[in-house]
Write a protein that holds these residues in place. Structure first.
Motif, PDB file in Angstrom:
ATOM      1  N   GLY A  74       0.790  -1.225   0.000  1.00  0.00           N
ATOM      2  CA  GLY A  74       0.000   0.000   0.000  1.00  0.00           C
ATOM      3  C   GLY A  74       0.822   1.274   0.000  1.00  0.00           C
ATOM      4  O   GLY A  74       0.341   2.323  -0.389  1.00  0.00           O
ATOM      5  N   ASP A  75       2.072   1.197   0.460  1.00  0.00           N
ATOM      6  CA  ASP A  75       2.926   2.373   0.495  1.00  0.00           C
ATOM      7  C   ASP A  75       4.233   2.088  -0.226  1.00  0.00           C
ATOM      8  O   ASP A  75       4.552   0.941  -0.537  1.00  0.00           O
ATOM      9  N   LEU A  76       4.986   3.139  -0.521  1.00  0.00           N
ATOM     10  CA  LEU A  76       6.179   3.023  -1.344  1.00  0.00           C
ATOM     11  C   LEU A  76       7.409   3.554  -0.609  1.00  0.00           C
ATOM     12  O   LEU A  76       7.329   4.527   0.138  1.00  0.00           O
ATOM     13  N   SER A  77       8.546   2.915  -0.863  1.00  0.00           N
ATOM     14  CA  SER A  77       9.807   3.391  -0.295  1.00  0.00           C
ATOM     15  C   SER A  77      10.680   4.055  -1.346  1.00  0.00           C
ATOM     16  O   SER A  77      11.621   4.770  -1.013  1.00  0.00           O
ATOM     17  N   ALA A  78      10.402   3.812  -2.637  1.00  0.00           N
ATOM     18  CA  ALA A  78      11.193   4.432  -3.706  1.00  0.00           C
ATOM     19  C   ALA A  78      10.391   4.447  -4.998  1.00  0.00           C
ATOM     20  O   ALA A  78       9.568   3.553  -5.248  1.00  0.00           O
ATOM     21  N   VAL A  79      10.628   5.484  -5.816  1.00  0.00           N
ATOM     22  CA  VAL A  79      10.022   5.598  -7.145  1.00  0.00           C
ATOM     23  C   VAL A  79      11.110   6.069  -8.106  1.00  0.00           C
ATOM     24  O   VAL A  79      11.902   6.958  -7.776  1.00  0.00           O
ATOM     25  N   GLU A  80      11.165   5.452  -9.298  1.00  0.00           N
ATOM     26  CA  GLU A  80      12.134   5.841 -10.321  1.00  0.00           C
ATOM     27  C   GLU A  80      11.413   6.089 -11.630  1.00  0.00           C
ATOM     28  O   GLU A  80      10.353   5.518 -11.892  1.00  0.00           O
ATOM     29  N   LEU A  81      12.002   6.948 -12.461  1.00  0.00           N
ATOM     30  CA  LEU A  81      11.396   7.327 -13.740  1.00  0.00           C
ATOM     31  C   LEU A  81      12.364   7.041 -14.876  1.00  0.00           C
ATOM     32  O   LEU A  81      13.569   7.308 -14.762  1.00  0.00           O
ATOM     33  N   MET A  82      11.827   6.485 -15.971  1.00  0.00           N
ATOM     34  CA  MET A  82      12.618   6.289 -17.181  1.00  0.00           C
ATOM     35  C   MET A  82      11.986   7.097 -18.302  1.00  0.00           C
ATOM     36  O   MET A  82      10.800   6.945 -18.605  1.00  0.00           O
ATOM     37  N   GLU A  83      12.777   7.946 -18.935  1.00  0.00           N
ATOM     38  CA  GLU A  83      12.286   8.773 -20.032  1.00  0.00           C
ATOM     39  C   GLU A  83      12.251   7.988 -21.336  1.00  0.00           C
ATOM     40  O   GLU A  83      12.906   6.940 -21.477  1.00  0.00           O
ATOM     41  N   ALA A  84      11.520   8.530 -22.301  1.00  0.00           N
ATOM     42  CA  ALA A  84      11.471   7.919 -23.624  1.00  0.00           C
ATOM     43  C   ALA A  84      12.862   7.945 -24.246  1.00  0.00           C
ATOM     44  O   ALA A  84      13.590   8.934 -24.147  1.00  0.00           O
ATOM     45  N   GLY A  85      13.247   6.830 -24.889  1.00  0.00           N
ATOM     46  CA  GLY A  85      14.548   6.752 -25.536  1.00  0.00           C
ATOM     47  C   GLY A  85      15.695   6.499 -24.595  1.00  0.00           C
ATOM     48  O   GLY A  85      16.858   6.460 -25.023  1.00  0.00           O
ATOM     49  N   SER A  86      15.420   6.327 -23.315  1.00  0.00           N
ATOM     50  CA  SER A  86      16.469   6.078 -22.341  1.00  0.00           C
ATOM     51  C   SER A  86      16.373   4.649 -21.832  1.00  0.00           C
ATOM     52  O   SER A  86      15.324   4.002 -21.928  1.00  0.00           O
ATOM     53  N   HIS A  87      17.470   4.164 -21.281  1.00  0.00           N
ATOM     54  CA  HIS A  87      17.480   2.848 -20.655  1.00  0.00           C
ATOM     55  C   HIS A  87      17.926   2.958 -19.198  1.00  0.00           C
ATOM     56  O   HIS A  87      18.328   1.970 -18.586  1.00  0.00           O
ATOM     57  N   THR A  88      17.827   4.175 -18.672  1.00  0.00           N
ATOM     58  CA  THR A  88      18.299   4.442 -17.321  1.00  0.00           C
ATOM     59  C   THR A  88      17.144   4.855 -16.414  1.00  0.00           C
ATOM     60  O   THR A  88      16.321   5.700 -16.792  1.00  0.00           O
ATOM     61  N   TRP A  89      17.101   4.251 -15.239  1.00  0.00           N
ATOM     62  CA  TRP A  89      16.110   4.636 -14.241  1.00  0.00           C
ATOM     63  C   TRP A  89      16.688   5.771 -13.381  1.00  0.00           C
ATOM     64  O   TRP A  89      17.769   5.623 -12.810  1.00  0.00           O
ATOM     65  N   THR A  90      15.952   6.874 -13.311  1.00  0.00           N
ATOM     66  CA  THR A  90      16.377   8.022 -12.515  1.00  0.00           C
ATOM     67  C   THR A  90      15.552   8.077 -11.231  1.00  0.00           C
ATOM     68  O   THR A  90      14.325   8.126 -11.301  1.00  0.00           O
ATOM     69  N   PRO A  91      16.212   8.058 -10.065  1.00  0.00           N
ATOM     70  CA  PRO A  91      15.446   8.107  -8.805  1.00  0.00           C
ATOM     71  C   PRO A  91      14.662   9.409  -8.683  1.00  0.00           C
ATOM     72  O   PRO A  91      15.174  10.490  -8.989  1.00  0.00           O
ATOM     73  N   MET A  92      13.423   9.300  -8.249  1.00  0.00           N
ATOM     74  CA  MET A  92      12.619  10.464  -7.926  1.00  0.00           C
ATOM     75  C   MET A  92      12.746  10.738  -6.428  1.00  0.00           C
ATOM     76  O   MET A  92      13.062   9.838  -5.646  1.00  0.00           O
ATOM     77  N   SER A  93      12.503  11.974  -6.038  1.00  0.00           N
ATOM     78  CA  SER A  93      12.586  12.352  -4.631  1.00  0.00           C
ATOM     79  C   SER A  93      11.196  12.309  -4.005  1.00  0.00           C
ATOM     80  O   SER A  93      10.212  12.716  -4.647  1.00  0.00           O
ATOM     81  N   HIS A  94      11.125  11.808  -2.773  1.00  0.00           N
ATOM     82  CA  HIS A  94       9.864  11.868  -2.051  1.00  0.00           C
ATOM     83  C   HIS A  94       9.585  13.318  -1.708  1.00  0.00           C
ATOM     84  O   HIS A  94      10.380  13.955  -1.015  1.00  0.00           O
ATOM     85  N   ASN A  95       8.492  13.843  -2.222  1.00  0.00           N
ATOM     86  CA  ASN A  95       8.164  15.252  -2.019  1.00  0.00           C
ATOM     87  C   ASN A  95       7.472  15.441  -0.677  1.00  0.00           C
ATOM     88  O   ASN A  95       8.048  15.921   0.279  1.00  0.00           O
ATOM     89  N   TRP A  96       6.220  15.029  -0.589  1.00  0.00           N
ATOM     90  CA  TRP A  96       5.470  15.010   0.666  1.00  0.00           C
ATOM     91  C   TRP A  96       4.293  14.075   0.476  1.00  0.00           C
ATOM     92  O   TRP A  96       3.869  13.806  -0.645  1.00  0.00           O
ATOM     93  N   GLY A  97       3.791  13.528   1.582  1.00  0.00           N
ATOM     94  CA  GLY A  97       2.647  12.626   1.473  1.00  0.00           C
ATOM     95  C   GLY A  97       2.928  11.502   0.486  1.00  0.00           C
ATOM     96  O   GLY A  97       3.954  10.835   0.544  1.00  0.00           O
ATOM     97  N   ALA A  98       2.008  11.302  -0.457  1.00  0.00           N
ATOM     98  CA  ALA A  98       2.170  10.276  -1.486  1.00  0.00           C
ATOM     99  C   ALA A  98       2.681  10.872  -2.784  1.00  0.00           C
ATOM    100  O   ALA A  98       2.521  10.284  -3.854  1.00  0.00           O
ATOM    101  N   MET A  99       3.316  12.046  -2.707  1.00  0.00           N
ATOM    102  CA  MET A  99       3.825  12.758  -3.878  1.00  0.00           C
ATOM    103  C   MET A  99       5.313  12.469  -4.083  1.00  0.00           C
ATOM    104  O   MET A  99       6.103  12.475  -3.143  1.00  0.00           O
ATOM    105  N   TRP A 100       5.682  12.256  -5.356  1.00  0.00           N
ATOM    106  CA  TRP A 100       7.082  12.024  -5.734  1.00  0.00           C
ATOM    107  C   TRP A 100       7.428  12.955  -6.880  1.00  0.00           C
ATOM    108  O   TRP A 100       6.616  13.170  -7.788  1.00  0.00           O
TER     109      TRP A 100
END
Length: 304
Positions: free
Chosen positions: A231-257
């Motif tokens: 139900g909750d998350l400890s990490a979120v990563e984003l991969m852009e189009a044309g990339s093969h690399t996962w970029t860590p997102m920062s926990h902003n506040w609440g359930a926002m990344w």
């Protein structure tokens, strides 16, 4: 007389130095470290316990770490307290410090929500975690469990003797009562309850990604909700189009990344989610190329 008097005074001074409480070699008291403070965004406006006789919490605990008293192995834990806030049969708040907004009163949350004390809220990373709660401390208690989830942060600290506190919606509080006695239970003041962490179950509902109104091509900020299992998350990563690399997102506040690395981001985006227990889930093309701020995008996946 002068010389003996001088010798006597000197002896007295030496004696006083020997028994003086001033001791340069004594141990200094260790300074108590300041608690880690987190900025959780906003707490629901007007969020106050509605239970009669409820008073200000005795102290605050701002450390956002896992606690053995909270993350047990499925067994029932005692030592928690419960109050309710908002309307007797209402949603409690409009999403509060997790950012779920009006979703708390709709399916699949269905108003069965609570604001958690610091060790439950965990600086926002506890948003979305599910718990079973039950009570036997009041004649109106049914003793049967009700499932609730954390959608807000409980203001203040803990009442004396508590290890955790749930400020529930009126609906959630009433769910612990015997039939027809919900109002009596809600009028019972601060209740002592039992609780345990349980998997979240959103049958037929996939994970949703709501892009923040302030997001733009250089700053991506997203609310993530309806994760099954932990139900909750400890990490979120984003991969852009044309990339093969996962970029860590920062926990902003609440359930926002969020992700703002100083350059324009190339959509569509895939998102890789890591749950509280370390389970990884990938949502490919979760955010389309023509994404818009304020819009919600439904994934095709959820934790099994």
């Amino acid at each position: 007389m002068t010389k003996p008097l001088t010798l006597l005074l000197g002896a007295l001074v030496m004696l006083l130095l020997l028994v003086s409480p001033i001791d340069c070699s004594r141990k200094l008291r260790k300074r108590r470290p300041h608690p880690i403070r987190h900025k959780p965004g906003h707490v629901a406006k007007g969020h106050k316990p509605s239970a009669p006789g409820a008073r200000a919490r005795a102290h605050r605990n701002h450390t956002a770490t896992h606690s053995p008293a909270i993350y047990g192995s499925g067994r029932w834990l005692s030592g928690a307290g419960a109050t309710y806030y908002g309307a007797p049969n209402g949603d409690g708040s409009d999403g509060g410090a997790c950012g779920y907004q009006t979703a708390v009163g709709k399916q699949p949350f269905d108003s069965m929500i609570a604001a958690g004390s610091t060790l439950l809220y965990r600086g926002g990373e506890g948003c979305g975690a599910c718990y079973e709660v039950k009570c036997t401390s009041n004649a109106a208690c049914s003793g049967q469990p009700a499932t609730i989830l954390i959608t807000d942060q409980s203001p203040g600290g803990l009442f004396p003797g508590e290890v955790a506190h749930f400020d529930m919606s009126g609906t959630a509080m009433g769910a612990m009562a015997k039939p027809g006695l919900a109002d009596k239970l809600r009028a019972g003041g601060v209740l002592r309850i039992q609780y345990r962490r349980v998997p979240c179950k959103y049958t037929g509902v996939e994970i949703a990604f709501k892009v923040d109104q302030g997001a733009n091509p250089f700053y991506f900020d997203v609310l993530i909700e309806f994760e099954d299992d932990d139900g909750d998350l400890s990490a979120v990563e984003l991969m852009e189009a044309g990339s093969h690399t996962w970029t860590p997102m920062s926990h902003n506040w609440g359930a926002m990344w969020r992700l703002n690395n100083g350059r324009k981001l190339n959509a569509p985006f895939a998102l890789r989610l890591t749950s509280d227990s370390g389970r990884v889930l990938i949502a490919n093309n979760a955010i389309p190329a023509a994404w818009k701020p304020g819009k919600t995008y439904r994934s095709l996946v959820n934790y099994p």
